[in-house]
Design an enzyme around this catalytic site. Structure first.
Site, mmCIF file in Angstrom:
data_model
loop_
_atom_site.group_PDB
_atom_site.id
_atom_site.type_symbol
_atom_site.label_atom_id
_atom_site.label_comp_id
_atom_site.label_asym_id
_atom_site.label_seq_id
_atom_site.Cartn_x
_atom_site.Cartn_y
_atom_site.Cartn_z
ATOM 1 N N GLY B 29 0.786 -1.228 0.000
ATOM 2 C CA GLY B 29 0.000 0.000 0.000
ATOM 3 C C GLY B 29 0.817 1.276 0.000
ATOM 4 C CB CYS B 238 -26.971 -8.941 -16.643
ATOM 5 S SG CYS B 238 -26.372 -8.968 -18.351
ATOM 6 C CB CYS B 241 -25.826 -13.306 -18.549
ATOM 7 S SG CYS B 241 -25.257 -12.364 -17.096
ATOM 8 C CB CYS B 263 -22.299 -8.196 -17.194
ATOM 9 S SG CYS B 263 -23.281 -9.390 -16.318
ATOM 10 C CB CYS B 269 -21.757 -10.737 -19.735
ATOM 11 S SG CYS B 269 -23.507 -10.544 -20.065
#
Lengths: 366, 280, 258
Positions: B29, B238, B241, B263, B269
């Site tokens: 980080g 979605c 899908c 998506c 997807c």
């Protein structure tokens, strides 16, 4: 409408590139611009692209300008990207601008001095009237130049230095910082700042320099000297052990003389602002010198509150390749993040609507 | 591409970047300054991610490049082509087949596995930048772990809006020491940062910083105990899908306010649809 | 005899060019005591405050701080992180201009809560409750907790700064002209508030002021400075009622004349 997933990104890019190429070419009935024409007749554009591209090569600059369709920042970008790939085989010894083969040399602080005032090929005293003989393609008469070619002149700062009137330029054997190899951190030393300014955007430097003249961090500048001409570049190959000249480059150097307020241990001296750029570029060299001096405010014990006096502000934003990249990146798709913002704002509006509905219900109930 | 090294960068530069990456992995980080090079793509368009990928890429790697979760957005196409030309490596659109995934603004829906590397494109590596423009000052704040400024910002959000209003580039604490910008991924993706089996590398070319989250590292989105971090997604499913858990793009379909949702992760997807179309 | 002085400084010297700001200055502070440093502008009192609080380094001399566990530390030999940590916990600093210390774009509650958050508090409700409690201590209405300081009067801003400083229960607070620039009636109210809080919480204070009335009201002991030197020091009432040094006599006489 049946949804067809957005495809064909590759096709779109190829089509865009093809269209760009024909736009760049323009009317096919008109002859193509040749690189030697750009190099010879658009010298100031060449100088700017070399300075901001940080690469001295007039032919490559000409190619970049043609490829970029005259967009000089785009052209500088091309040179920078090319520069990254070049191997380094040597560093030059410090350039001796005192030994410059002078084409132009003027000083605002003395009426006359050894070497004289040499105007050189300057626009300074032209009248800004469009010249239609250029449109007609009429050739200019030959210019008288021979005497100027042989001028050699000591630098004004050295003349002032003889009396101790100007702060000395401390010579150093230390390796200068290299901003193309190491990331800059603040506070940044003067060598790193000057390198950044040397490749900085001319417009930005001009505006920053201008701001100091209008009261935003004034430095009371005088042009000690501007000189432009061919300067020898020398390297000292380890095999030889002595310096040899490998060529010449045209440089513009500006030395500003600025006022200082005196010190408790050292009698008052003028201070320096310095600009050094590729090619013939008074405006850039002068702006750089003004900004260099402004950025030294902190080190010289002055109040450093104006934008041009804040190194983090000036140095972080002077590189136009970085700037245009980030500004223009906003054109890239950001719809995923925008979707999150949409959902957030929709929810907040729903919450606010519910809250006021609750108030209405409460009022109605009372 | 004649005259250029494998993946464009010269070996010295790659070595410099890898050394910086090692430091980054050693201090999760924490932003490591590096000598970012000028690349043939503009600053702000992924030069940091490209340099990181170029430095870790090998001839046997399989590369996936996505932008907004999709393989076919123009900048993803441009970057994938860049590596195809300069490195000649295999490329793929399938998350599961990739060894290196370079991404802008999304983490793939499909969980990653050990051995994969996720390279994030980062525009602004400094999580405190909007609150404190001076880099010298924020460097000091990171060194002293003085993050009061960010906590105050979250406190103010809750005071003003009732909840934190940050919806993307949501700041995180890495290994409970460094405050980090996860890049402008939607807050929805933040949980995927936590204890991810893959190596996560972050490159900011213009700002000249890189950082890293080693595999299985703790990553916590900033919050308050009584206002815990929560994610945002469009509440729909979605339309292609049927997934009601993946992050969705909103597509405007007509001028009467018509919308459909699909998506954002195109590979996810398509894979779902492919499975759905298979005979049972 | 154990030395339980909280702060002890000796041999402090500092010049700005030819101007002497501190000339062989010594000072000491006991827990729970209020020490006023008085003098006109140019006396060096603000410089002394800055040196005692570690913000400015002396050219010679030292400042020692005794922590609650009894360990002694040289303030100017401390690392920057340690000094900053000290300023966020055991120490506080009240600036003459509250705008220098407050975040003007952050709500009153956020300003007061910041030190708590910096120390790891992570419950929004608790932080807000603590902020409201402290606003009450400094006589700011609870319903101002979400307001921006921009809407506050000068006196309110100063009280907000005090709340922000005291929220972590510091043992030692430096104050630089805390009532400077405020109307007389506002000053009086603020001084009363400070006196009450300091006494109740047992806070030690080093207070810089040019106003002898402020010193008399708040301080147990007073140090009088002139051109970088401490010319007189002692119990407040004694020094102000029976000044020995000519400069102190002059100061006291000017107040009476006004």
């Amino acid at each position: 409408m049946a949804y067809v997933a957005v495809k064909g990104g590759e096709r779109a890019i190829d089509a865009a590139h093809a269209w760009l190429a024909t736009e760049r070419r323009g009317d096919p009935a008109v002859p193509q611009i040749e690189l030697n024409q750009i190099r010879e007749q658009l010298g100031r554009a060449i100088d700017r692209v070399m300075a901001e591209g940080s690469l001295y090569d007039r032919d490559l600059a000409a190619l970049a300008i043609k490829q970029a369709q005259g967009d000089l920042i785009e052209a500088a970008f091309l040179l920078r990207a090319f520069r990254t790939t070049l191997p380094r085989f040597a560093s030059s010894t410090p350039l001796d601008t005192a030994a410059m083969r002078i084409s132009r040399r003027i000083s605002a602080v003395f009426k006359d001095m050894p070497g004289g005032q040499v105007l050189g090929p300057t626009y300074d005293y032209t009248h800004r009237l469009l010249d239609f003989t250029l449109a007609a393609g009429i050739e200019p008469s030959p210019a008288l130049r021979e005497a100027a070619e042989t001028v050699r002149a000591p630098r004004i700062h050295d003349i002032l230095g003889q009396e101790g009137l100007i702060e000395p330029d401390a010579p150093s054997d230390a390796e200068p910082f290299d901003i193309t190899r190491e990331p800059l951190a603040f506070p940044a030393a003067r060598d790193a700042r000057l390198q950044s300014l040397a490749r900085g955007d001319e417009g930005f430097l001009l505006a920053m320099g201008y701001s100091t003249q209008r009261g935003w961090g004034g430095t009371h500048p005088f042009v000690g000297e501007i000189r432009m001409g061919a300067t020898a570049v020398e390297i000292t190959p380890p095999e030889l052990g002595f310096p040899i000249e490998i060529g010449e480059i045209t440089l513009t150097e500006c030395q500003m003389v600025n006022q200082f307020k005196g010190s408790r241990t050292v009698p008052p001296q003028f201070t320096r602002g310095y600009g050094l750029v590729f090619g013939h570029a008074d405006r850039r060299a002068m702006s750089m010198a003004l900004v260099d001096r402004a950025l030294r405010a902190g080190e010289l014990g002055e109040e450093a509150t104006a934008p041009a006096q804040i190194p983090e502000f000036v140095i972080s934003h002077c590189d136009n390749i970085e700037a245009t990249g980030f500004v223009e990146h906003l054109k890239l798709p950001h719809y995923v993040d925008f979707q999150s913002e949409l959902e957030t704002i929709r929810r907040m509006r729903r919450d606010a609507a519910n809250a006021s509905q609750d108030c209405d219900v409460q009022e109605a109930a009372e | 591409m004649n005259g250029y090294n494998f993946a464009y960068l010269d070996e010295q530069t790659k070595r410099m970047i890898r050394r910086a990456l090692l430091k980054a992995v050693a201090i999760p980080g924490h932003q490591i300054p590096f000598g970012s090079r000028e690349m043939p793509l503009p600053y702000g368009w992924g030069t940091g991610g490209i340099q990181v990928t170029a430095a870790v890429l090998g001839p046997q790697d399989v590369l996936k490049v996505i932008d907004q979760g999709a393989d076919d957005t123009t900048n993803a196409v441009s970057i994938r082509r860049f590596f195809a030309r300069t490195a000649g490596i295999a490329t793929t659109t399938h998350t599961s087949d990739a060894t290196i995934i370079q991404t802008r603004h999304r983490i793939p829906e499909q969980g990653l596995r050990e051995g994969q590397i996720l390279v994030y494109q980062v525009p602004m590596p400094e999580p405190l930048a909007k609150l404190e423009p001076s880099r010298a000052e924020t460097t000091r704040m990171h060194g002293l772990a003085e993050y009061g400024l960010m906590h105050v910002k979250l406190y103010e959000d809750i005071t003003r809006y009732g909840h934190v209003s940050i919806s993307y580039d949501y700041p995180v604490m890495v290994a409970e020491r460094y405050l980090m910008s996860p890049s402008p991924i939607p807050a929805y993706d933040n949980p995927k940062l936590h204890r991810n089996p893959a190596l996560q590398l972050f490159g900011a070319g213009r700002e000249k910083r890189l950082y890293a989250i080693p595999p299985y590292t703790a990553v916590r989105s900033l919050d308050f105990d009584d206002h815990p971090f929560r994610t945002t997604r469009a509440p729909q499913h979605c339309d292609l899908c049927g997934d009601d858990a993946s992050y969705l793009d909103e597509v405007v379909t007509d001028n009467q306010g018509g919308r459909m949702f699909v998506c954002s992760d195109t590979d996810h997807c398509e894979s779902r649809r492919a499975k759905q179309e298979q005979p049972a | 005899m154990t030395d339980d002085r909280m702060l002890s400084a000796s041999g402090l010297n500092l010049r700005f060019g030819t101007v002497p700001a501190l000339v062989d200055v010594a000072a000491e502070l006991w827990p729970g005591e209020v020490l006023a440093i008085v003098g006109e502008s140019g006396s060096g009192k603000t410089t002394l405050l800055n040196v005692l609080s570690g913000h400015m380094a002396p050219q010679s001399g030292q400042v020692l701080y005794r922590a609650p566990d009894g360990t002694e530390a040289d303030v100017h030999a401390m690392s920057a992180p340690m000094l900053r940590a000290l300023h966020r916990s055991d120490w506080g600093f009240v600036h003459q201009n509250p705008r220098d210390a407050l975040r003007m774009g952050v709500s009153a509650g956020g300003n007061v809560g910041e030190r708590l958050m910096a120390q790891g508090s992570r419950h929004y409700g608790d932080i807000r409750e603590a902020a409201i409690a402290w606003l009450a201590e400094v006589e700011i209405d609870a319903d101002r907790v979400d307001d921006l300081p921009r809407t506050f009067s000068g006196g309110m801003l100063q009280r907000l700064q005090i709340a922000r400083t005291l929220v972590t229960h510091p043992r030692l607070v430096f104050m630089d002209e805390p009532t400077g620039g405020l109307d007389v009636s506002v000053q009086a109210r603020l001084l009363d508030l400070i006196r009450g809080l300091v006494a109740r919480l047992g806070i030690a204070v080093v207070l810089v002021t040019h106003d002898l009335a402020v010193a008399r009201l708040l301080a147990h002991r007073v140090m009088v400075m002139q051109r970088g030197e401490v010319v007189e020091t002692g119990l407040t009432d004694q020094v102000l009622d029976d000044p020995q040094h000519p400069y102190t006599q002059l100061l006291v006489a000017s107040v009476l004349a006004a």
